[in-house]
Design a protein around this motif. Structure first.
Motif, PDB file in Angstrom:
ATOM      1  N   ASN A  58     -22.592 -40.713  83.310  1.00  0.00           N
ATOM      2  CA  ASN A  58     -21.509 -40.848  82.328  1.00  0.00           C
ATOM      3  C   ASN A  58     -21.357 -42.295  81.863  1.00  0.00           C
ATOM      4  OD1 ASN A  58     -20.925 -38.119  82.398  1.00  0.00           O
ATOM      5  ND2 ASN A  58     -19.318 -38.338  83.938  1.00  0.00           N
ATOM      6  N   SER A  59     -21.442 -43.222  82.793  1.00  0.00           N
ATOM      7  CA  SER A  59     -21.353 -44.644  82.457  1.00  0.00           C
ATOM      8  C   SER A  59     -22.506 -45.051  81.532  1.00  0.00           C
ATOM      9  CB  SER A  59     -21.391 -45.472  83.738  1.00  0.00           C
ATOM     10  OG  SER A  59     -21.465 -46.844  83.442  1.00  0.00           O
ATOM     11  N   GLU A  61     -24.188 -43.069  79.537  1.00  0.00           N
ATOM     12  CA  GLU A  61     -23.983 -42.441  78.230  1.00  0.00           C
ATOM     13  C   GLU A  61     -23.044 -43.283  77.370  1.00  0.00           C
ATOM     14  OE1 GLU A  61     -25.613 -39.985  76.984  1.00  0.00           O
ATOM     15  OE2 GLU A  61     -26.524 -39.077  78.741  1.00  0.00           O
ATOM     16  N   LYS A  62     -21.998 -43.833  77.963  1.00  0.00           N
ATOM     17  CA  LYS A  62     -21.074 -44.702  77.225  1.00  0.00           C
ATOM     18  C   LYS A  62     -21.788 -45.961  76.733  1.00  0.00           C
ATOM     19  CE  LYS A  62     -16.894 -43.216  79.606  1.00  0.00           C
ATOM     20  NZ  LYS A  62     -15.894 -43.568  80.623  1.00  0.00           N
ATOM     21  N   GLN A  63     -22.622 -46.540  77.603  1.00  0.00           N
ATOM     22  CA  GLN A  63     -23.376 -47.736  77.212  1.00  0.00           C
ATOM     23  C   GLN A  63     -24.344 -47.432  76.071  1.00  0.00           C
ATOM     24  OE1 GLN A  63     -25.105 -50.077  80.475  1.00  0.00           O
ATOM     25  NE2 GLN A  63     -23.740 -48.970  81.847  1.00  0.00           N
ATOM     26  N   LYS A  65     -24.057 -45.041  73.817  1.00  0.00           N
ATOM     27  CA  LYS A  65     -23.256 -44.823  72.618  1.00  0.00           C
ATOM     28  C   LYS A  65     -22.813 -46.155  72.000  1.00  0.00           C
ATOM     29  CE  LYS A  65     -19.156 -42.409  70.957  1.00  0.00           C
ATOM     30  NZ  LYS A  65     -17.986 -41.592  71.311  1.00  0.00           N
ATOM     31  N   GLN A  66     -22.331 -47.085  72.847  1.00  0.00           N
ATOM     32  CA  GLN A  66     -21.893 -48.388  72.349  1.00  0.00           C
ATOM     33  C   GLN A  66     -23.064 -49.170  71.770  1.00  0.00           C
ATOM     34  OE1 GLN A  66     -18.619 -49.539  72.105  1.00  0.00           O
ATOM     35  NE2 GLN A  66     -19.701 -50.962  70.779  1.00  0.00           N
TER      36      GLN A  66
END
Length: 151
Positions: A58-59, A61-63, A65-66
């Motif tokens: 999840n972490s 995936e956020k990176q 996306k950013q």
């Protein structure tokens, strides 16, 4: 667009693409580990390990996306070719002896022999610079600095 500014954008874009590649590889490895863990484990140890890997995924995936958003923003800002009359988003600014690109907050890159800091227009320094002209002064962290160059 001046040559140095073009190099700054290209270096930043290349660095973000490289980061995306590394993040994608890391995501693939975590997914493979989760699948492998499902085959080999059972019980509480399995649940804890799987939960940790899921949080890591999840972490990541956020990176990812950013990173994609930052890359899109750099591409958008790179289309601005003329030098602005005042500091605005997309501007390359030489403040004293240091270079700053008001774009996305990805930190420092090296272009030729110069260090360039990429920062957001919403950062404390970015907010001070917006709207200023070449040769104007700003007070940043108690120190007066002059905008030497604006591209």
């Amino acid at each position: 667009m001046n040559e140095f500014k073009a190099k700054v954008y290209q270096t930043a874009i290349d660095q973000l693409k490289q980061k995306e590649t590394l993040l994608a590889e890391e995501r693939k490895n975590i997914i493979e580990s989760i699948l492998e863990e499902e085959k080999n484990s059972a019980g509480d140890k399995y649940e804890t390990s799987r939960e940790t890997m899921t949080q890591d995924l999840n972490s990541l995936e956020k990176q990812i996306k950013q990173s994609k958003l930052d890359l899109e923003e750099l591409y958008r800002l790179n289309t601005i070719k003329e030098t602005p009359p005042t500091v605005q988003e997309g501007a390359l600014v030489k403040l004293g002896t240091e270079w700053f690109l008001l774009a996305v907050s990805i930190g420092q890159i090296k272009v030729d022999d110069a260090k360039v800091f990429l920062l957001s227009k919403n950062s404390p320094l970015g907010e001070l610079l917006i709207g200023k002209k070449k040769k104007e002064q700003i007070n940043f962290r108690g120190k007066m600095q002059v905008i030497e160059e604006l591209a």
